[in-house]
Design a protein around this motif. Structure first.
Motif, PDB file in Angstrom:
ATOM      1  N   SER A  60       0.760  -1.300   0.191  1.00  0.00           N
ATOM      2  CA  SER A  60      -0.211  -0.068   0.120  1.00  0.00           C
ATOM      3  C   SER A  60       0.647   1.292   0.144  1.00  0.00           C
ATOM      4  CB  SER A  60      -0.853   0.276   1.086  1.00  0.00           C
ATOM      5  OG  SER A  60       0.275  -0.183   2.666  1.00  0.00           O
ATOM      6  N   ASN A  61       2.224   1.245   1.001  1.00  0.00           N
ATOM      7  CA  ASN A  61       2.662   2.815   0.216  1.00  0.00           C
ATOM      8  C   ASN A  61       3.945   2.403  -0.555  1.00  0.00           C
ATOM      9  OD1 ASN A  61       1.675   2.785   3.234  1.00  0.00           O
ATOM     10  ND2 ASN A  61       3.392   2.306   4.018  1.00  0.00           N
ATOM     11  N   LYS A  62       4.475   1.582  -1.064  1.00  0.00           N
ATOM     12  CA  LYS A  62       4.864   1.444  -2.351  1.00  0.00           C
ATOM     13  C   LYS A  62       4.770   0.909  -3.296  1.00  0.00           C
ATOM     14  CE  LYS A  62       8.509   2.538   0.612  1.00  0.00           C
ATOM     15  NZ  LYS A  62       9.498   3.323  -0.092  1.00  0.00           N
ATOM     16  N   PRO A  63       3.333   1.435  -4.057  1.00  0.00           N
ATOM     17  CA  PRO A  63       2.450   0.964  -4.814  1.00  0.00           C
ATOM     18  C   PRO A  63       3.008   0.852  -6.044  1.00  0.00           C
ATOM     19  CG  PRO A  63       1.266   3.140  -4.537  1.00  0.00           C
ATOM     20  CD  PRO A  63       2.471   2.551  -3.371  1.00  0.00           C
ATOM     21  N   GLU A  64       3.508   1.826  -6.985  1.00  0.00           N
ATOM     22  CA  GLU A  64       4.419   1.887  -8.159  1.00  0.00           C
ATOM     23  C   GLU A  64       5.457   0.646  -8.121  1.00  0.00           C
ATOM     24  OE1 GLU A  64       5.259   5.673  -6.757  1.00  0.00           O
ATOM     25  OE2 GLU A  64       3.188   5.832  -7.695  1.00  0.00           O
ATOM     26  N   LEU A  65       6.582   0.396  -6.820  1.00  0.00           N
ATOM     27  CA  LEU A  65       7.329  -0.297  -6.767  1.00  0.00           C
ATOM     28  C   LEU A  65       6.734  -1.804  -6.746  1.00  0.00           C
ATOM     29  CD1 LEU A  65      10.277  -0.730  -6.667  1.00  0.00           C
ATOM     30  CD2 LEU A  65      10.022  -0.658  -3.897  1.00  0.00           C
ATOM     31  N   TYR A  66       5.375  -2.206  -6.160  1.00  0.00           N
ATOM     32  CA  TYR A  66       5.132  -3.501  -5.814  1.00  0.00           C
ATOM     33  C   TYR A  66       4.316  -3.300  -7.797  1.00  0.00           C
ATOM     34  CZ  TYR A  66       1.656  -7.309  -5.394  1.00  0.00           C
ATOM     35  OH  TYR A  66       1.242  -7.988  -4.973  1.00  0.00           O
ATOM     36  N   ALA A  67       3.854  -2.624  -8.113  1.00  0.00           N
ATOM     37  CA  ALA A  67       2.963  -2.791  -9.496  1.00  0.00           C
ATOM     38  C   ALA A  67       4.321  -3.348 -10.315  1.00  0.00           C
ATOM     39  CB  ALA A  67       2.144  -1.815 -10.170  1.00  0.00           C
ATOM     40  N   GLN A  68       5.109  -1.930 -10.495  1.00  0.00           N
ATOM     41  CA  GLN A  68       6.148  -2.212 -11.566  1.00  0.00           C
ATOM     42  C   GLN A  68       6.992  -4.304 -11.815  1.00  0.00           C
ATOM     43  OE1 GLN A  68       9.402  -2.220 -11.991  1.00  0.00           O
ATOM     44  NE2 GLN A  68       9.721  -1.500  -9.582  1.00  0.00           N
ATOM     45  N   ALA A  69       6.983  -4.637 -10.020  1.00  0.00           N
ATOM     46  CA  ALA A  69       7.825  -5.555  -9.386  1.00  0.00           C
ATOM     47  C   ALA A  69       8.078  -6.955  -9.997  1.00  0.00           C
ATOM     48  CB  ALA A  69       8.305  -5.147  -8.539  1.00  0.00           C
ATOM     49  N   GLU A  70       8.550  -7.503 -11.480  1.00  0.00           N
ATOM     50  CA  GLU A  70       7.992  -9.239 -11.732  1.00  0.00           C
ATOM     51  C   GLU A  70       8.601  -9.823 -10.467  1.00  0.00           C
ATOM     52  OE1 GLU A  70       9.703  -9.695 -16.451  1.00  0.00           O
ATOM     53  OE2 GLU A  70      10.203  -7.549 -15.416  1.00  0.00           O
ATOM     54  N   ILE A  71      10.269  -9.557 -10.054  1.00  0.00           N
ATOM     55  CA  ILE A  71      10.401 -10.260  -8.786  1.00  0.00           C
ATOM     56  C   ILE A  71      10.546  -9.688  -7.565  1.00  0.00           C
ATOM     57  CG2 ILE A  71      13.044 -12.273  -8.093  1.00  0.00           C
ATOM     58  CD1 ILE A  71      11.599 -12.400 -11.557  1.00  0.00           C
ATOM     59  N   ILE A  72       9.973 -10.269  -6.348  1.00  0.00           N
ATOM     60  CA  ILE A  72      10.329  -9.807  -4.813  1.00  0.00           C
ATOM     61  C   ILE A  72      10.846 -10.058  -4.577  1.00  0.00           C
ATOM     62  CG2 ILE A  72       8.637  -8.530  -3.148  1.00  0.00           C
ATOM     63  CD1 ILE A  72       6.658  -7.742  -4.447  1.00  0.00           C
ATOM     64  N   GLY A  73      12.169  -9.828  -3.716  1.00  0.00           N
ATOM     65  CA  GLY A  73      13.325 -10.788  -2.846  1.00  0.00           C
ATOM     66  C   GLY A  73      12.325 -10.129  -1.123  1.00  0.00           C
ATOM     67  N   ILE A  74      12.205 -11.229  -0.791  1.00  0.00           N
ATOM     68  CA  ILE A  74      11.778 -10.564   0.939  1.00  0.00           C
ATOM     69  C   ILE A  74      12.842 -11.599   1.855  1.00  0.00           C
ATOM     70  CG2 ILE A  74      10.816 -11.248   2.681  1.00  0.00           C
ATOM     71  CD1 ILE A  74       7.766 -11.105   0.373  1.00  0.00           C
ATOM     72  N   ASP A  75      13.504 -10.369   2.474  1.00  0.00           N
ATOM     73  CA  ASP A  75      14.706 -11.193   3.511  1.00  0.00           C
ATOM     74  C   ASP A  75      14.260 -11.132   5.082  1.00  0.00           C
ATOM     75  OD1 ASP A  75      17.049 -12.334   3.844  1.00  0.00           O
ATOM     76  OD2 ASP A  75      18.184 -10.610   4.459  1.00  0.00           O
ATOM     77  N   GLU A  76      14.748 -12.114   5.903  1.00  0.00           N
ATOM     78  CA  GLU A  76      14.686 -11.387   7.003  1.00  0.00           C
ATOM     79  C   GLU A  76      12.669 -12.338   7.295  1.00  0.00           C
ATOM     80  OE1 GLU A  76      16.621 -11.714   9.255  1.00  0.00           O
ATOM     81  OE2 GLU A  76      18.159 -10.483   8.899  1.00  0.00           O
ATOM     82  N   ALA A  77      12.124 -12.680   6.059  1.00  0.00           N
ATOM     83  CA  ALA A  77      10.961 -13.323   6.247  1.00  0.00           C
ATOM     84  C   ALA A  77      10.409 -13.370   7.557  1.00  0.00           C
ATOM     85  CB  ALA A  77      10.297 -14.496   5.444  1.00  0.00           C
TER      86      ALA A  77
END
Ligand SMILES: Nc1ncnc2c1ncn2[C@@H]1O[C@H](COP(=O)(O)OP(=O)(O)O)[C@@H](O)[C@H]1O
Ligand SMILES: Cc1cn([C@H]2C[C@H](O)[C@@H](COP(=O)(O)O)O2)c(=O)[nH]c1=O
Length: 204
Positions: A60-77
């Motif tokens: 919700s706070n980074k909608p453009e980043l989320y929308a354009q990303a094809e790959i999302i890396g999550i650390d410290e899950a």
């Protein structure tokens, strides 16, 4: 810890970016050790990231980043309470590829957050191990060197060390023995003339 989770995550994200894919990296804002804008491995490799309190905040706070990303890396899950719902909806409904790095267990070898719940939803899972700091064998566990019993304590080699099964068990035994010595010495009922049974305190 120290198994190379962050190193592998950063390598995979870099490889995807080099291949022309749009990537985003996210970490929990609980870990402020290296500032909030970077993910840094124990060996010093670093990349820019978004640091957020929850994964729904990222969306919700980074909608453009989320929308354009094809790959999302999550650390410290392990630090994200909404890990499962976010990953499921991002992968199943928004077509994202998720690369998730995190601890499955804590210093007591109990489940840590919901990384384990992702296993049945994942295309593939890799369990990494480190080297035991005492004997050099494969280390599947993390020993906490302090007496702090809280589940979440942010830190690195100052607080934690990777250990094999034998040295994990020996270390826990030594910590418990030390704790009971301290408790006994503070007990008002303690007979000052009685001698305590011998306890092994050495790890190794
Ligand atoms: N005390 C330590 N024990 C083992 N590895 C360490 C230690 N301190 C630094 N390292 C380095 O950390 C690297 C792994 O770092 P990282 O990818 O951040 O691991 P993880 O994310 O699984 O904790 C190792 O390859 C090693 O070079
Ligand atoms: C075992 C254990 C770890 N933590 C914390 C310590 C670090 O801040 C992270 C793990 O980082 P890494 O990338 O895997 O090195 O988690 C904790 O809070 N509680 C624990 O039991």
């Amino acid at each position: 810890m120290f198994a190379g989770k962050t190193t592998v995550l950063l390598q995979r994200i870099q490889a995807e970016a080099d291949a022309g894919r749009r990537v985003a990296l996210v970490k929990s804002d609980k870990d402020t050790r290296y500032g909030l804008g970077c993910i840094v491995s124990h060996s010093g490799k670093k990349m820019h990231c978004a640091a957020v309190a929850s994964l729904s905040d990222f969306k919700s706070n980074k909608p453009e980043l989320y929308a354009q990303a094809e790959i999302i890396g999550i650390d410290e899950a392990q630090f994200f309470d909404d890990l499962l719902s976010f990953c499921q909806s991002a992968a199943d409904w928004d077509g994202k590829t998720l690369i998730v790095a995190g601890l499955d267990g804590d210093f007591l070898r109990q489940r840590f957050g919901s990384a384990l719940d992702l296993v049945p939803l994942a295309d593939s899972v890799t369990k990494l191990s480190s080297r035991c700091e005492i004997c050099g064998r494969a280390a599947a566990f993390t020993f906490r060197k302090t007496d702090d019993r809280r589940k979440e304590v942010i830190g690195g080699a100052d607080i934690y060390m990777p250990v094999c099964r034998k040295h994990y068990v020996n270390g826990q035994f030594a910590m418990e023995a030390a704790r009971s010595v301290v408790l006994e010495s503070h007990s008002p009922q303690r007979d000052p003339c009685s001698s305590s049974p011998e306890r092994k305190l050495a790890i190794g």
